[in-house]
Design an enzyme around this catalytic site. Structure first.
Site, PDB file in Angstrom:
ATOM      1  N   ASP A  13       0.821  -1.204   0.000  1.00  0.00           N
ATOM      2  CA  ASP A  13       0.000   0.000   0.000  1.00  0.00           C
ATOM      3  C   ASP A  13       0.864   1.268   0.000  1.00  0.00           C
ATOM      4  OD1 ASP A  13      -2.226  -1.679   0.007  1.00  0.00           O
ATOM      5  OD2 ASP A  13      -2.355  -1.679   2.178  1.00  0.00           O
ATOM      6  N   THR A  14       0.702   2.149   0.987  1.00  0.00           N
ATOM      7  CA  THR A  14       1.294   3.484   0.941  1.00  0.00           C
ATOM      8  C   THR A  14       2.775   3.481   1.327  1.00  0.00           C
ATOM      9  OG1 THR A  14      -0.860   4.367   1.548  1.00  0.00           O
ATOM     10  CG2 THR A  14       1.010   5.854   1.755  1.00  0.00           C
ATOM     11  N   THR A  15       3.533   4.350   0.649  1.00  0.00           N
ATOM     12  CA  THR A  15       4.946   4.557   0.968  1.00  0.00           C
ATOM     13  C   THR A  15       5.202   6.044   1.186  1.00  0.00           C
ATOM     14  OG1 THR A  15       5.661   2.650  -0.340  1.00  0.00           O
ATOM     15  CG2 THR A  15       7.306   4.334   0.127  1.00  0.00           C
ATOM     16  N   LEU A  30       4.338  11.179  -0.512  1.00  0.00           N
ATOM     17  CA  LEU A  30       3.607   9.952  -0.223  1.00  0.00           C
ATOM     18  C   LEU A  30       3.112   9.385  -1.543  1.00  0.00           C
ATOM     19  CD1 LEU A  30       1.641  11.011   2.906  1.00  0.00           C
ATOM     20  CD2 LEU A  30       2.529   8.713   2.638  1.00  0.00           C
ATOM     21  N   SER A  32       0.679   6.294  -3.119  1.00  0.00           N
ATOM     22  CA  SER A  32      -0.281   5.248  -2.787  1.00  0.00           C
ATOM     23  C   SER A  32      -1.251   5.049  -3.935  1.00  0.00           C
ATOM     24  CB  SER A  32      -1.064   5.620  -1.521  1.00  0.00           C
ATOM     25  OG  SER A  32      -1.973   4.596  -1.193  1.00  0.00           O
TER      26      SER A  32
END
Length: 212
Positions: A13-15, A30, A32
């Site tokens: 998912d998100t980084t 960010l 995602s």
């Protein structure tokens, strides 16, 4: 994230990432897709997937995030840069920070910023401090919204029984979770008054801070 030879499964998912170079140039981002494969639409010739953030709209009449013409869907991606005064007036960068974590991103960013600027902690102390998060019924981002969001407020047990008990007495029942289970995965770089950089990464999930 990937799983590869000799490597355990990593979170997906998100980084979040933040970088400051030797000249003071800074990037705080960010990335995602929301769902694992986003919208499942690839930009031709790029190999890049488009996200499916439109699933954050609500369809209940009267909801502040109701799908309507002319509105922009709310989203949870909130990388932060803090300056000592307005950038347009030459404000100096003091902090880059951000985190994965869906609807707790803004709450965790606020806790880190307050710990540093209101309480004098350095960036590592702020990230390692006990953490709380709150989810409101019907307000979570990802569909189907209400079904996934019973009212809940959690706090890491490192707050101690006295703090948790007093919050409960005041009408804010706080459910205890493990010492490092408070949610999100903050990464941050702080610029000190001596123009040196302090980098820190959250121990709650996978991440790394490097200075070189």
């Amino acid at each position: 994230g990937h799983a590869g030879a000799g490597m355990g499964e990593m979170r997906s998912d998100t980084t979040h990432y933040c970088v400051i170079d030797r000249w003071g140039n800074a990037v705080d981002g960010l990335q995602s897709l929301s769902g694992h494969f986003g919208s499942q639409v690839v930009c031709p010739g790029t190999g890049m997937l488009l996200n499916n953030r439109m699933n954050y709209w609500h369809l209940d009449a009267g909801h502040p995030n109701l799908l309507q013409p002319g509105k922009r869907v709310r989203h949870t991606m909130n990388p932060v840069m803090v300056f000592d005064h307005a950038v347009e007036e030459g404000g100096a960068l003091g902090l880059c920070c951000g985190t994965p974590g869906a609807d707790v991103q803004v709450q965790v960013n606020m806790q880190i910023i307050s710990a540093i600027y209101d309480h004098g902690l350095n960036v590592s102390e702020a990230i390692h401090a006990p953490r709380w998060t709150h989810i409101q019924t019907g307000m979570t981002s990802a569909y189907p919204h209400s079904a996934k969001s019973p009212e809940s407020m959690i706090g890491e047990d490192r707050f101690g029984d006295a703090v948790i008990g007093e919050l409960t007495r005041r009408g804010h029942p706080l459910r205890k979770v493990g010492a490092w289970a408070g949610g999100a995965s903050m990464g941050a770089i702080q610029v000190s008054e001596f123009d040196s950089y302090l980098a820190a990464s959250d121990p709650r999930r996978d991440g790394q801070a490097l200075v070189f």
